[in-house]
Design a protein around this motif. Structure first.
Motif, PDB file in Angstrom:
ATOM      1  N   GLY A 139      54.117  37.226  21.205  1.00  0.00           N
ATOM      2  CA  GLY A 139      53.744  36.149  20.290  1.00  0.00           C
ATOM      3  C   GLY A 139      52.509  35.419  20.756  1.00  0.00           C
ATOM      4  O   GLY A 139      51.991  35.659  21.862  1.00  0.00           O
ATOM      5  N   PHE A 140      52.031  34.503  19.861  1.00  0.00           N
ATOM      6  CA  PHE A 140      50.880  33.649  20.187  1.00  0.00           C
ATOM      7  C   PHE A 140      51.411  32.239  20.424  1.00  0.00           C
ATOM      8  O   PHE A 140      52.162  31.703  19.601  1.00  0.00           O
ATOM      9  CB  PHE A 140      49.908  33.605  19.000  1.00  0.00           C
ATOM     10  CG  PHE A 140      49.440  34.952  18.497  1.00  0.00           C
ATOM     11  CD1 PHE A 140      49.687  35.335  17.187  1.00  0.00           C
ATOM     12  CD2 PHE A 140      48.765  35.833  19.329  1.00  0.00           C
ATOM     13  CE1 PHE A 140      49.264  36.572  16.705  1.00  0.00           C
ATOM     14  CE2 PHE A 140      48.338  37.065  18.868  1.00  0.00           C
ATOM     15  CZ  PHE A 140      48.592  37.442  17.552  1.00  0.00           C
ATOM     16  N   LEU A 141      51.001  31.655  21.540  1.00  0.00           N
ATOM     17  CA  LEU A 141      51.380  30.271  21.839  1.00  0.00           C
ATOM     18  C   LEU A 141      50.156  29.384  21.594  1.00  0.00           C
ATOM     19  O   LEU A 141      49.112  29.559  22.240  1.00  0.00           O
ATOM     20  CB  LEU A 141      51.838  30.157  23.300  1.00  0.00           C
ATOM     21  CG  LEU A 141      52.147  28.762  23.824  1.00  0.00           C
ATOM     22  CD1 LEU A 141      53.295  28.122  23.039  1.00  0.00           C
ATOM     23  CD2 LEU A 141      52.472  28.819  25.315  1.00  0.00           C
ATOM     24  N   LEU A 142      50.292  28.464  20.620  1.00  0.00           N
ATOM     25  CA  LEU A 142      49.167  27.577  20.281  1.00  0.00           C
ATOM     26  C   LEU A 142      49.428  26.214  20.894  1.00  0.00           C
ATOM     27  O   LEU A 142      50.449  25.572  20.602  1.00  0.00           O
ATOM     28  CB  LEU A 142      49.068  27.435  18.757  1.00  0.00           C
ATOM     29  CG  LEU A 142      48.952  28.759  17.973  1.00  0.00           C
ATOM     30  CD1 LEU A 142      49.011  28.477  16.467  1.00  0.00           C
ATOM     31  CD2 LEU A 142      47.689  29.479  18.335  1.00  0.00           C
ATOM     32  N   VAL A 143      48.528  25.746  21.759  1.00  0.00           N
ATOM     33  CA  VAL A 143      48.707  24.451  22.418  1.00  0.00           C
ATOM     34  C   VAL A 143      47.425  23.634  22.268  1.00  0.00           C
ATOM     35  O   VAL A 143      46.380  24.014  22.798  1.00  0.00           O
ATOM     36  CB  VAL A 143      49.036  24.619  23.924  1.00  0.00           C
ATOM     37  CG1 VAL A 143      49.311  23.260  24.572  1.00  0.00           C
ATOM     38  CG2 VAL A 143      50.220  25.558  24.126  1.00  0.00           C
ATOM     39  N   PRO A 144      47.474  22.508  21.530  1.00  0.00           N
ATOM     40  CA  PRO A 144      46.272  21.677  21.376  1.00  0.00           C
ATOM     41  C   PRO A 144      45.987  20.913  22.663  1.00  0.00           C
ATOM     42  O   PRO A 144      46.921  20.571  23.411  1.00  0.00           O
ATOM     43  CB  PRO A 144      46.628  20.705  20.249  1.00  0.00           C
ATOM     44  CG  PRO A 144      48.110  20.682  20.199  1.00  0.00           C
ATOM     45  CD  PRO A 144      48.595  21.990  20.747  1.00  0.00           C
ATOM     46  N   LEU A 145      44.727  20.657  22.946  1.00  0.00           N
ATOM     47  CA  LEU A 145      44.318  19.866  24.119  1.00  0.00           C
ATOM     48  C   LEU A 145      44.031  18.439  23.645  1.00  0.00           C
ATOM     49  O   LEU A 145      43.124  18.209  22.867  1.00  0.00           O
ATOM     50  CB  LEU A 145      43.059  20.462  24.760  1.00  0.00           C
ATOM     51  CG  LEU A 145      43.171  21.796  25.481  1.00  0.00           C
ATOM     52  CD1 LEU A 145      41.823  22.137  26.144  1.00  0.00           C
ATOM     53  CD2 LEU A 145      44.283  21.781  26.515  1.00  0.00           C
TER      54      LEU A 145
ATOM     55  N   ARG B 299      52.288  19.513  17.758  1.00  0.00           N
ATOM     56  CA  ARG B 299      53.167  20.116  18.765  1.00  0.00           C
ATOM     57  C   ARG B 299      52.705  21.545  19.074  1.00  0.00           C
ATOM     58  O   ARG B 299      52.103  22.185  18.197  1.00  0.00           O
ATOM     59  CB  ARG B 299      54.622  20.201  18.253  1.00  0.00           C
ATOM     60  CG  ARG B 299      55.235  18.926  17.737  1.00  0.00           C
ATOM     61  CD  ARG B 299      55.356  17.891  18.810  1.00  0.00           C
ATOM     62  NE  ARG B 299      56.026  18.388  20.015  1.00  0.00           N
ATOM     63  CZ  ARG B 299      55.722  17.927  21.238  1.00  0.00           C
ATOM     64  NH1 ARG B 299      54.746  17.067  21.386  1.00  0.00           N
ATOM     65  NH2 ARG B 299      56.350  18.367  22.299  1.00  0.00           N
ATOM     66  N   PRO B 300      53.030  22.103  20.240  1.00  0.00           N
ATOM     67  CA  PRO B 300      52.737  23.529  20.478  1.00  0.00           C
ATOM     68  C   PRO B 300      53.543  24.392  19.507  1.00  0.00           C
ATOM     69  O   PRO B 300      54.658  24.037  19.131  1.00  0.00           O
ATOM     70  CB  PRO B 300      53.212  23.753  21.923  1.00  0.00           C
ATOM     71  CG  PRO B 300      53.225  22.383  22.540  1.00  0.00           C
ATOM     72  CD  PRO B 300      53.576  21.440  21.443  1.00  0.00           C
ATOM     73  N   HIS B 301      52.956  25.508  19.078  1.00  0.00           N
ATOM     74  CA  HIS B 301      53.655  26.454  18.202  1.00  0.00           C
ATOM     75  C   HIS B 301      53.725  27.801  18.909  1.00  0.00           C
ATOM     76  O   HIS B 301      52.725  28.254  19.455  1.00  0.00           O
ATOM     77  CB  HIS B 301      52.855  26.687  16.908  1.00  0.00           C
ATOM     78  CG  HIS B 301      52.862  25.567  15.928  1.00  0.00           C
ATOM     79  ND1 HIS B 301      52.494  24.273  16.235  1.00  0.00           N
ATOM     80  CD2 HIS B 301      53.169  25.543  14.609  1.00  0.00           C
ATOM     81  CE1 HIS B 301      52.581  23.512  15.162  1.00  0.00           C
ATOM     82  NE2 HIS B 301      52.986  24.247  14.159  1.00  0.00           N
TER      83      HIS B 301
END
Ligand SMILES: NC(=O)c1ccc[n+]([C@@H]2O[C@H](COP(=O)([O-])OP(=O)(O)OC[C@H]3O[C@@H](n4cnc5c(N)ncnc54)[C@H](O)[C@@H]3O)[C@@H](O)[C@H]2O)c1
Ligand SMILES: Nc1ncnc2c1ncn2[C@@H]1O[C@H](COP(=O)(O)OP(=O)(O)OP(=O)(O)O)[C@@H](O)[C@H]1O
Length: 270
Positions: free
Chosen positions: A189-195, A203-205
């Motif tokens: 999967g892809f883990l999306l984390v905003p800085l 939130r992280p997705h």
């Protein structure tokens, strides 16, 4: 079986250990050569990793040397990391275990695959990453406006310093420090984390690798793309970046080290 040996080139002891590894493999009837950068560092010559025909790449260094090695490889070759770094999370062997392990290697080994991500801008390939792709503002203390589009639907819009698109492998690296979850590397999967998102609810997705993922940059501010902390690409302003699972996974020699034991041992007391 043929081996190519890559060492960090900023450390004389690591280079000396590389020599002892080459000698040990030769004694075990396994031809071994240094890659170009390592060879140059010891006054020899050697092949570029993009052109190697080795069956295994032995890396002496930390995570950065391993990440750089995998980026430089042409076709996938199983990597065995021997930790000569500060953390060496991706290096599964400690130096004390290396020579005995290598003497047995010639009798065969199994391979563990780790997904990578491929990125393209307006259809033009930008590169691949094993840990993560970082999209970040070029000008410090300025925010970028992001839209995350999943299967053609705008899933989230926010302003932030940057956005990490991480793999499960990278979930224990920058994404972890940015507040993301640890992701079992068997998950695809892809883990999306905003800085530093300027939004209470961001939130992280973690999304399936089968989804169509697009990141739109919508502010006329310059941004950069950084792949595994090794390669930096100017994105200019207002880009559309498409991300998909790379058809070419990274390969590691499976030393049967438990992932969760490694997290506990290597990341709890950094
Ligand atoms: N704030 C942070 O945590 C931060 C900031 C920048 C880069 N990084 C990470 O550093 C990586 C590049 O490594 P480097 O050694 O060239 O940079 P570096 O020398 O700046 O070190 C970054 C640290 O992250 C660790 N690391 C790298 N990959 C890891 C992984 N998959 N799991 C656990 N720890 C990992 C390294 O051991 C190192 O201690 C980038 O891909 C990014 O993930 C982390
Ligand atoms: N072939 C090379 N070309 C340029 N720099 C190199 C090369 N090999 C190693 N280095 C440098 O050597 C240092 C070693 O990086 P590496 O990430 O392997 O170890 P570390 O940062 O000490 O450990 P860790 O990443 O596990 O915390 C880095 O500064 C890296 O940029």
């Amino acid at each position: 079986m043929k081996a190519v040996i890559v060492s960090r080139i900023d450390n004389a002891e690591a280079l000396a250990f590389a020599r002892s590894i080459r000698a040990t493999l030769s004694e075990a009837s396994c031809p071994a050569e240094f890659d170009h950068d390592t060879a140059i560092a010891v006054g020899e010559s050697g092949p570029r990793l993009a052109e190697t025909d080795a069956d295994i790449v032995i890396v002496i260094g930390g995570d950065g040397t391993i990440l750089r090695t995998i980026q430089q490889l042409g076709s996938p070759v199983p990597v065995l990391g021997i930790n000569w770094g500060e953390v060496g999370f991706l290096a599964d062997l400690e130096t004390a275990d290396a020579l005995p392990f290598l003497r047995n290697l010639v009798h065969g080994f199994t391979v563990e695959e780790r997904m990578r991500i491929s990125l393209a801008k307006d259809g033009v390939p930008l590169g691949t990453a094993l840990n993560e792709a970082l999209i970040v503002t070029t000008r410090p203390a300025k925010m970028l406006r992001f839209s995350i589009i999943i299967d053609g639907v705008v899933a989230e819009q926010f302003r932030a310093d940057g956005l990490l698109v991480s793999t499960p492998t990278g979930s224990t690296a920058y994404a972890m420090s940015a507040g993301g979850p640890i992701v079992d590397p068997r998950i695809q999967g892809f883990l999306l984390v905003p800085l530093a998102p300027y939004m209470l609810s961001s939130r992280p997705h973690l999304i399936s690798e089968g989804r169509r993922l697009e990141i739109r940059l919508e502010s006329a501010k310059p941004a950069k793309l950084v792949l595994d902390g090794q390669q930096t690409i100017d994105l200019g302003t207002s880009s559309q970046i498409h991300i998909q699972r790379s058809p070419v996974p990274a390969q590691f020699v499976d030393v049967k080290r438990n992932f969760f034991e490694k997290v506990d041992k290597k990341l709890r007391n950094l």
